[in-house]
Enzyme design. Structure first.
Site, PDB file in Angstrom:
ATOM      1  N   PRO A   1       0.782  -1.230   0.000  1.00 16.19           N
ATOM      2  CA  PRO A   1       0.000   0.000   0.000  1.00 16.19           C
ATOM      3  C   PRO A   1       0.816   1.284   0.000  1.00 16.19           C
ATOM      4  CG  PRO A   1      -0.159  -1.134   2.117  1.00 16.19           C
ATOM      5  CD  PRO A   1       0.495  -2.085   1.163  1.00 16.19           C
TER       6      PRO A   1
ATOM      7  N   ARG B   1       4.835  10.885  -2.525  1.00 16.59           N
ATOM      8  CA  ARG B   1       4.614  10.592  -1.109  1.00 16.59           C
ATOM      9  C   ARG B   1       5.861  10.900  -0.274  1.00 16.59           C
ATOM     10  NH1 ARG B   1       4.701   4.442   1.269  1.00 16.59           N
ATOM     11  NH2 ARG B   1       3.976   5.001   3.351  1.00 16.59           N
TER      12      ARG B   1
ATOM     13  N   TYR C   1      11.009   8.858   1.148  1.00 19.47           N
ATOM     14  CA  TYR C   1      10.968   7.846   0.081  1.00 19.47           C
ATOM     15  C   TYR C   1      11.569   8.296  -1.255  1.00 19.47           C
ATOM     16  CZ  TYR C   1       7.815   5.608   3.408  1.00 19.47           C
ATOM     17  OH  TYR C   1       7.282   5.039   4.539  1.00 19.47           O
TER      18      TYR C   1
ATOM     19  N   ASN D   1       8.036  -5.709  -0.944  1.00 18.99           N
ATOM     20  CA  ASN D   1       7.900  -4.579  -0.020  1.00 18.99           C
ATOM     21  C   ASN D   1       6.421  -4.502   0.337  1.00 18.99           C
ATOM     22  OD1 ASN D   1       7.790  -2.212   1.400  1.00 18.99           O
ATOM     23  ND2 ASN D   1       9.024  -1.028  -0.042  1.00 18.99           N
TER      24      ASN D   1
ATOM     25  N   HIS E   1       4.011  -4.786   8.965  1.00 20.66           N
ATOM     26  CA  HIS E   1       3.961  -4.677  10.421  1.00 20.66           C
ATOM     27  C   HIS E   1       2.657  -5.193  11.020  1.00 20.66           C
ATOM     28  CE1 HIS E   1       7.257  -2.127   9.287  1.00 20.66           C
ATOM     29  NE2 HIS E   1       6.475  -1.231   8.733  1.00 20.66           N
TER      30      HIS E   1
ATOM     31  N   ASP F   1       2.140 -15.540   6.418  1.00 18.88           N
ATOM     32  CA  ASP F   1       1.798 -16.945   6.151  1.00 18.88           C
ATOM     33  C   ASP F   1       1.964 -17.284   4.675  1.00 18.88           C
ATOM     34  OD1 ASP F   1       1.201 -17.436   8.786  1.00 18.88           O
ATOM     35  OD2 ASP F   1      -0.970 -17.561   8.523  1.00 18.88           O
TER      36      ASP F   1
ATOM     37  N   GLU G   1      12.736  -9.461   1.738  1.00 21.98           N
ATOM     38  CA  GLU G   1      11.962  -8.320   2.252  1.00 21.98           C
ATOM     39  C   GLU G   1      12.722  -7.037   1.923  1.00 21.98           C
ATOM     40  OE1 GLU G   1      12.165  -7.887   6.534  1.00 21.98           O
ATOM     41  OE2 GLU G   1      10.221  -6.874   6.596  1.00 21.98           O
TER      42      GLU G   1
END
Ligand code: DQA
Length: 137
Positions: free
Chosen positions: A9, A17, A22, A71, A77, A84, A95
């Protein structure tokens, strides 16, 4: 070699953003350069703001691709379901985080993805995706 990049998201807003955190580059622009630099690699890209769609995409690519750069953004979090899914699939996952999640708010220290991944790259900006790709190469 087939690599999937899966972004969660708000990463569709890269470039706009919070540029102080970023950066100013859009992901599309970054991806174009990455594909040009590694023409022999098939790099597929998927982004969604919807948790279940990220799970679906992990399952879709997770039994036939050579590597996944994930990502999961804020879902990192919070999402047991994405953690899973990373455990359930066969393709290794790295990651990725653009910002250094260890140096930010405490709630970003928890990751449901990291423990299920082969490794994590965090805080190195968009370069982290390229470094993950080089690991798979
Ligand atoms: C992020 C870090 C996350 O904590 C945050 O929620 C994001 C982006 C990163 O790439 O730095 O949306 O995954």
């Amino acid at each position: 070699m087939k690599i999937a990049i899966i972004n969660g998201p708000n990463l569709n807003l890269l470039g706009i953003r919070e540029p102080g955190i970023y950066g100013r580059q859009t992901f599309e622009d970054f991806l174009k350069g990455l594909r040009e630099k590694y023409p022999a690699v098939q790099i597929d890209y998927f982004q969604s703001n919807v948790e279940g769609e990220l799970v679906n995409e992990l399952q879709r690519v997770g039994f036939s691709y050579d590597g996944i750069l994930l990502n999961a953004a804020a879902y990192t979090h919070t999402s047991v379901a994405i953690g899973d899914a990373v455990s359930a699939i066969k393709t290794p996952v790295i990651e990725i985080h653009i910002s250094n999640i260890s140096a930010r708010e405490e709630y970003r220290l928890r990751s449901f993805v990291g423990a299920k991944s082969v490794g994590s790259i965090t805080g190195l900006g968009l370069k982290g995706y390229e470094l993950g790709l080089l690991y798979f190469l």
